[in-house]
Scaffold this active site. Structure first.
Site, PDB file in Angstrom:
ATOM      1  N   LYS A  71       0.848  -1.201   0.000  1.00 15.17           N
ATOM      2  CA  LYS A  71       0.000   0.000   0.000  1.00 15.17           C
ATOM      3  C   LYS A  71       0.880   1.245   0.000  1.00 15.17           C
ATOM      4  O   LYS A  71       1.941   1.270   0.650  1.00 15.17           O
ATOM      5  CB  LYS A  71      -0.882  -0.044   1.247  1.00 15.17           C
ATOM      6  CG  LYS A  71      -1.888   1.077   1.401  1.00 15.17           C
ATOM      7  CD  LYS A  71      -2.686   0.851   2.686  1.00 15.17           C
ATOM      8  CE  LYS A  71      -3.712   1.946   2.947  1.00 15.17           C
ATOM      9  NZ  LYS A  71      -4.462   1.686   4.204  1.00 15.17           N
ATOM     10  N   SER A 146      -9.311   2.128   3.291  1.00 14.14           N
ATOM     11  CA  SER A 146      -8.382   2.856   2.448  1.00 14.14           C
ATOM     12  C   SER A 146      -7.442   1.958   1.634  1.00 14.14           C
ATOM     13  O   SER A 146      -6.802   2.421   0.688  1.00 14.14           O
ATOM     14  CB  SER A 146      -7.541   3.803   3.328  1.00 14.14           C
ATOM     15  OG  SER A 146      -6.757   3.079   4.274  1.00 14.14           O
ATOM     16  N   SER A 170      -9.666  -0.157   7.628  1.00 11.90           N
ATOM     17  CA  SER A 170      -9.110   0.167   6.311  1.00 11.90           C
ATOM     18  C   SER A 170      -8.548  -1.025   5.556  1.00 11.90           C
ATOM     19  O   SER A 170      -8.345  -0.940   4.343  1.00 11.90           O
ATOM     20  CB  SER A 170      -8.009   1.228   6.450  1.00 11.90           C
ATOM     21  OG  SER A 170      -8.566   2.488   6.715  1.00 11.90           O
TER      22      SER A 170
END
Length: 462
Positions: A71, A146, A170
């Protein structure tokens, strides 16, 4: 040599590593296949930045040669450390964190960074920096956030697993929306990704999203703390179901008292019945008396204060704060809101989160595991959590759909979403949580449910 794509997608990370060790495929072949798929699925817009592996892929480590993605909130050499924001689009990555070092030492071949919401603030991945990340299951459905980009690449079969981070869901939210496994370890179990911090960052736990339970379990064994600074006793590799029969309490409503959509409740009841059929003691739990509004305010206050610190750091470095066009509207709104909160805002936020966590943990006096939906809805459309929708609207909408996952971060609980529910071709995640430190118990249950209701063959486009 490119590997047959259907075969590649059918293998998890553990199997790919075994094939490399056995000489049946090469790490280079896996890299070329993954890069080909990454290019073929550019329509998903899950790629933040690509890095070509330097030299030959690693030949040592339990996941030697296995394609992987991180990420964009995790610093990785050769990739910009963007945090999903235009403000940091050219920000070079610092050195490896202890957590990233363990990923490297596991032999994983990092091919790219994946898209995230700006600073990981929202449960969607629709940014001014990269645009909209798309759900491979259905056009127009949100990929979540996210950690949306990582979830999408795993669901689409580009990589068998990818890194995500979780401060309130997330990692688990996009895993649920994309039909994969999302496991959040106990707070403090894994090695840190940076220096200890306050505010929102103090709630963050890093791990991976996977298609198989064993990939998640093996990677956890690689990244958990094992030295004198270990917060929890190391569990090593959990490699199968546990014979223990568990007391499972079912929570149907969110922590703000909202009922899930009918289709979500249907799948919750079905999975609860399956757990009972497997011999577990299952009953409807009485919801603890958590102040849901206070919990929400505590989270968003922590986010606002964290963004204020970011703005102050930016101002000290260049002489002026972030401005419109550099950061998204929601981020600027949080910074402005923080100015109205007063000097007790941080302590009030910490107290609200601590009170909610203490109340929630009383459930584990009666139950080994708490079962709930992961989300209150099966999905939501792109744009529902767009960062330009306005702070009040975004907070209200987040409370509506993401009402189950946030409590587990301040409470320090291990928690996971499994793709056990389905509706009209879309996956519905079911969520399981346990007391802090009981990661092995959850993983044993995950293996059992994976065997009882396999999901490996259910992939987008099939």
């Amino acid at each position: 040599m490119l590997i047959d794509e259907d075969e590649y997608r059918a293998w998890d990370g553990v199997e790919l590593a075994r094939l490399v060790r056995a000489g049946e495929v090469s790490a280079t072949d896996l890299t070329e296949t993954a890069l080909g798929l990454l290019e073929a699925r550019s329509d998903l817009n899950a790629l933040a930045y690509r890095v070509d592996p330097v030299g030959q892929p690693a030949t040592a480590g339990v996941f030697a040669g296995v394609p992987f993605a991180v990420k964009e909130l995790l610093a990785w050499p050769g990739l910009p450390w963007t945090m999903g924001s235009r403000l940091l689009a050219n920000n070079p990555a610092p050195g490896l964190s202890p957590y990233a070092e363990r990923l490297r030492d596991a032999g994983l071949t990092v091919l790219a960074s994946t898209t995230s919401s700006e600073f990981g603030l929202l449960g969607s991945t629709e940014t001014a920096l990269h645009g909209i990340t798309r759900n491979p299951w259905r056009a127009g459905a949100s990929a979540g956030g996210s950690s949306g980009g990582s979830a999408v690449l795993v669901a689409a079969g580009v990589v068998p697993m990818a890194h995500g981070s979780d401060a309130g869901g997330s990692l688990r939210v996009p895993a649920a929306l994309n039909g994969i496994v999302g496991f959040k370890p106990s707070g403090g179990r894994c090695l840190p990704t940076g220096p200890q911090a306050s505010g929102l960052q103090a709630l963050v736990t890093d791990h991976v999203m996977t298609r198989s339970v064993r990939d998640s379990a093996q990677l956890l064994a690689v990244t958990e703390r094992t030295g004198p600074d270990a917060v929890h006793a190391p569990i090593g590799v959990i490699d199968g179901p546990s014979p223990a029969r568990l007391r499972i309490g079912v929570l149907a409503s969110t922590l703000t008292g909202r009922e899930p959509d009918a289709v979500v409740r249907r799948e919750l009841d079905r999975v609860a019945a399956r757990c009972a059929a497997l011999g577990h003691e299952v009953e409807l739990a009485v919801a603890p008396g958590i102040d849901g509004a206070g919990l929400s305010r505590g989270f968003f206050t922590a986010a606002a204060l964290t963004m204020t610190m970011m703005a102050q750091l930016t101002t000290s470095m260049r002489g002026f704060p972030p401005v419109e066009g550099e950061v998204e509207p929601f981020t600027l709104e949080l910074i402005e809101w923080a100015k109205t909160l007063g000097p007790q805002a941080q302590s009030d936020s910490e107290q609200a989160l601590a009170d909610a966590a203490r109340t929630y943990l009383t459930l584990f006096d009666r139950y080994d595991v708490v079962l709930s939906p992961t989300l209150a809805v099966a999905s939501w459309p792109i744009g529902y959590l767009d960062p330009g929708a306005g702070r009040d609207v975004l907070i209200d909408r987040t409370e509506r759909v993401v009402g189950y996952t946030p409590i587990h971060n301040p409470a320090g609980c291990p928690a996971m979403t499994l793709p056990l529910g389905w509706d009209d071709g879309l996956p519905i995640g079911l969520h399981f949580a346990a007391a802090p430190g009981a990661d092995a118990l959850l993983l044993g249950l995950a293996y059992e449910l994976e065997q009882a209701a396999p999901w490996a063959d259910r992939r987008p486009g099939r």
